[in-house]
Enzyme design. Structure first.
Site, PDB file in Angstrom:
ATOM      1  N   ARG A 121      -1.179 -41.048  43.350  1.00  0.00           N
ATOM      2  CA  ARG A 121      -1.485 -40.131  42.244  1.00  0.00           C
ATOM      3  C   ARG A 121      -2.365 -40.743  41.171  1.00  0.00           C
ATOM      4  NH1 ARG A 121       4.097 -37.954  40.371  1.00  0.00           N
ATOM      5  NH2 ARG A 121       2.946 -36.219  39.471  1.00  0.00           N
ATOM      6  N   SER A 133       1.791 -33.021  40.680  1.00  0.00           N
ATOM      7  CA  SER A 133       1.443 -32.755  39.276  1.00  0.00           C
ATOM      8  C   SER A 133       1.178 -31.274  39.044  1.00  0.00           C
ATOM      9  CB  SER A 133       0.196 -33.552  38.867  1.00  0.00           C
ATOM     10  OG  SER A 133       0.523 -34.910  38.713  1.00  0.00           O
ATOM     11  N   TYR A 228       5.864 -44.675  37.225  1.00  0.00           N
ATOM     12  CA  TYR A 228       7.178 -44.026  37.266  1.00  0.00           C
ATOM     13  C   TYR A 228       8.202 -44.870  36.507  1.00  0.00           C
ATOM     14  CZ  TYR A 228       5.374 -41.036  40.977  1.00  0.00           C
ATOM     15  OH  TYR A 228       4.656 -40.120  41.692  1.00  0.00           O
TER      16      TYR A 228
HETATM   17  P1  NAD Z   1       8.898 -37.942  37.514  1.00  0.00           P
HETATM   18  O1  NAD Z   1       9.001 -36.509  37.890  1.00  0.00           O
HETATM   19  O2  NAD Z   1       9.147 -38.988  38.543  1.00  0.00           O
HETATM   20  O3  NAD Z   1       9.869 -38.231  36.275  1.00  0.00           O
HETATM   21  C1  NAD Z   1       9.839 -37.437  35.105  1.00  0.00           C
HETATM   22  C2  NAD Z   1      10.063 -38.310  33.889  1.00  0.00           C
HETATM   23  O4  NAD Z   1      11.434 -38.752  33.844  1.00  0.00           O
HETATM   24  C3  NAD Z   1       9.212 -39.593  33.851  1.00  0.00           C
HETATM   25  O5  NAD Z   1       8.390 -39.565  32.700  1.00  0.00           O
HETATM   26  C4  NAD Z   1      10.251 -40.700  33.808  1.00  0.00           C
HETATM   27  O6  NAD Z   1       9.835 -41.809  33.019  1.00  0.00           O
HETATM   28  C5  NAD Z   1      11.440 -40.002  33.192  1.00  0.00           C
HETATM   29  N1  NAD Z   1      12.746 -40.666  33.381  1.00  0.00           N
HETATM   30  C6  NAD Z   1      13.243 -41.247  34.498  1.00  0.00           C
HETATM   31  N2  NAD Z   1      14.484 -41.749  34.266  1.00  0.00           N
HETATM   32  C7  NAD Z   1      14.785 -41.451  32.980  1.00  0.00           C
HETATM   33  C8  NAD Z   1      15.914 -41.685  32.159  1.00  0.00           C
HETATM   34  N3  NAD Z   1      16.989 -42.339  32.601  1.00  0.00           N
HETATM   35  N4  NAD Z   1      15.881 -41.238  30.886  1.00  0.00           N
HETATM   36  C9  NAD Z   1      14.781 -40.583  30.399  1.00  0.00           C
HETATM   37  N5  NAD Z   1      13.687 -40.321  31.128  1.00  0.00           N
HETATM   38  C10 NAD Z   1      13.683 -40.746  32.413  1.00  0.00           C
HETATM   39  O7  NAD Z   1       7.473 -38.257  36.879  1.00  0.00           O
HETATM   40  P2  NAD Z   1       6.102 -37.489  37.048  1.00  0.00           P
HETATM   41  O8  NAD Z   1       6.022 -36.435  36.024  1.00  0.00           O
HETATM   42  O9  NAD Z   1       5.934 -37.108  38.465  1.00  0.00           O
HETATM   43  O10 NAD Z   1       5.051 -38.612  36.707  1.00  0.00           O
HETATM   44  C11 NAD Z   1       5.411 -39.807  36.069  1.00  0.00           C
HETATM   45  C12 NAD Z   1       4.182 -40.575  35.736  1.00  0.00           C
HETATM   46  O11 NAD Z   1       3.344 -40.786  36.900  1.00  0.00           O
HETATM   47  C13 NAD Z   1       3.223 -39.932  34.764  1.00  0.00           C
HETATM   48  O12 NAD Z   1       3.630 -39.847  33.471  1.00  0.00           O
HETATM   49  C14 NAD Z   1       2.027 -40.844  34.973  1.00  0.00           C
HETATM   50  O13 NAD Z   1       2.188 -42.064  34.354  1.00  0.00           O
HETATM   51  C15 NAD Z   1       2.054 -41.012  36.469  1.00  0.00           C
HETATM   52  N6  NAD Z   1       1.084 -40.047  36.981  1.00  0.00           N
HETATM   53  C16 NAD Z   1      -0.221 -40.388  36.885  1.00  0.00           C
HETATM   54  C17 NAD Z   1      -1.172 -39.478  37.314  1.00  0.00           C
HETATM   55  C18 NAD Z   1      -2.605 -39.849  37.191  1.00  0.00           C
HETATM   56  O14 NAD Z   1      -2.939 -40.961  36.877  1.00  0.00           O
HETATM   57  N7  NAD Z   1      -3.468 -38.899  37.451  1.00  0.00           N
HETATM   58  C19 NAD Z   1      -0.808 -38.266  37.846  1.00  0.00           C
HETATM   59  C20 NAD Z   1       0.542 -37.959  37.936  1.00  0.00           C
HETATM   60  C21 NAD Z   1       1.468 -38.866  37.491  1.00  0.00           C
END
Ligand code: NAD
Length: 391
Positions: A121, A133, A228
């Protein structure tokens, strides 16, 4: 090559893997498009609109007989699995790390499996293919609406001749893609929004959307690999739950989105925290699923009201409840990936390509995706698949 779109059959699934708008793009690359009759009905894309866009509308039998590459949203049902033949390919959100048994079955049948959820990603050239996403954006938006709709008061401050209503206090736990979209939507509805994540680097994104970032003194930075979060230790988890309880009690509507890859979702709102909430408060648990959820007592797909009047909504798969928008996004992601993998009108499997290394799960009779193969190697012959049953 014939690319075919199936009609989804999972309960409640209203999305479709390809929308009519994308057909011209695939045809320009030399691909023929077959669409199972009724495939777009759940998202209001009629058979006639696919036909007008240049696709051939067919029965399931005709589709299975003629397709080279089958496009699906989720995992194929038993009838499709039974009808696939060696040399065909299937592309969708197959979730091989949760269901490696399906990958083993597809490999043994000589079917090439391509799973959108393995996409790297953070690779900028893959961003247009990032279905996790795009669907999380839709789900985060809908979570704010679901929370607002179940709340017995207003989100914005309202001043009327009959009095003034204060704005709702909304708390978002987990500020990844879905959480940030929920913050933006709740703010646009006029709520006062706070948010928390174990990755403190999300603070700037929260603040740029007009939210207030909550920092906990008991838990430090828990950023893991690839952007993550990592799983917390038992001590960190207990400290986090205890410190969050005070914040939770001060909010009217809470949306939880926390996930840790490959693990059950972390429990963020305990029974004690729920007891401290005021009657009429609402919790939308987007972590809710077969492995558990972020909220004690939440049930996937159901609404539960606690003894002290807190509504807990087990909001699994909210993207499917906005089917036209989520299908349009998904279709763009899928088309971009298909076009990336096609040359001169044929699918070219190349595991040396960084994108393909993430998404191609099975090919030429073998499970070639390293993480899925490693999971399967842990499973003894005769055991049940680690992530669940194979349909
Ligand atoms: P996810 O669905 O895996 O998790 C959702 C959120 O839950 C995350 O922000 C994580 O830090 C948080 N989380 C996990 N355990 C937790 C806890 N115990 N207490 C509180 N919060 C907690 O994440 P996602 O939305 O699929 O994506 C996460 C990250 O992946 C993004 O923020 C980004 O850094 C990265 N990402 C990057 C791109 C890109 O570069 N284009 C695209 C998609 C995602």
């Amino acid at each position: 090559m014939k690319v075919a779109v199936i009609k989804e059959s999972a309960p409640g699934e209203r999305r479709v893997a390809l929308v009519p708008e994308m057909i011209a793009r695939l045809r320009a690359a030399g691909l023929e498009v077959l669409v199972e009759s009724g495939a777009g009905d759940g998202a209001w894309f009629a058979d006639s609109t696919y036909a007008e866009a240049g696709a051939t509308v067919v029965s399931r039998e005709e589709l299975l007989a003629g397709a080279d590459l089958i496009l699906t949203v989720g995992k194929p049902d038993g009838q499709i699995l039974g009808g696939l033949r060696s040399g065909q390919a299937i592309l969708g959100m197959l979730n091989p790390l949760a269901d490696p048994g399906l990958a083993a079955t597809l490999a043994s049948r000589g079917i090439t499996a391509i799973s959108l959820d393995g996409l790297p990603r953070t690779l900028s050239r893959a961003q247009g293919m990032d279905a996790l996403s795009s669907q999380a954006n839709v789900a985060g938006y809908k979570a704010a609406l679901v929370g607002a709709s179940a709340f017995g008061r207003f989100f914005p401050m309202l001043t009327t001749a009959a009095g003034t209503a204060r704005p709702a206090k909304v708390l978002i736990l987990g500020t990844g893609v879905a959480g940030l979209q929920a913050i933006g939507t709740a703010r646009r509805l006029g709520a006062v929004v706070s948010a928390y994540d174990v990755r403190p680097q999300t603070r700037t994104e929260v603040e740029s959307l007009g939210g207030t970032f909550i920092e906990l003194s008991s838990v430090g930075d828990a950023a893991g690999e690839g952007g993550y979060a990592r799983a917390l230790t038992d001590e960190e988890r207990q400290a986090q739950q205890a410190e969050l309880t005070g914040h939770i009690a001060r909010h009217d509507v809470i949306i939880t989105t926390a996930q840790v890859p490959g693990r059950k979702p972390p429990l963020l709102i305990t029974e004690d925290a729920l007891k401290a909430m005021t009657a009429g408060s609402v919790v939308v648990d987007m972590g809710s699923g077969p492995l558990g959820g972020n909220v004690a007592g939440s049930v996937p797909g159901e609404t539960v009201v606690t003894g002290n009047g807190v509504t807990i909504i087990g909001a699994a798969n909210l993207a499917t409840t906005v089917p036209a928008a989520s299908s349009a996004f998904l279709a763009r992601n899928i088309s971009a990936l298909v076009l990336h993998m096609v040359a001169e009108g044929a699918l070219v499997i190349d595991p040396s390509d960084e994108i393909q290394a993430g998404v191609v799960i099975t090919h030429d009779g073998a499970v070639i995706h390293p993480a899925t193969a490693a999971l399967l190697a842990k499973t003894q012959p005769g055991d049940d698949a680690p992530g669940g049953a194979t349909p």
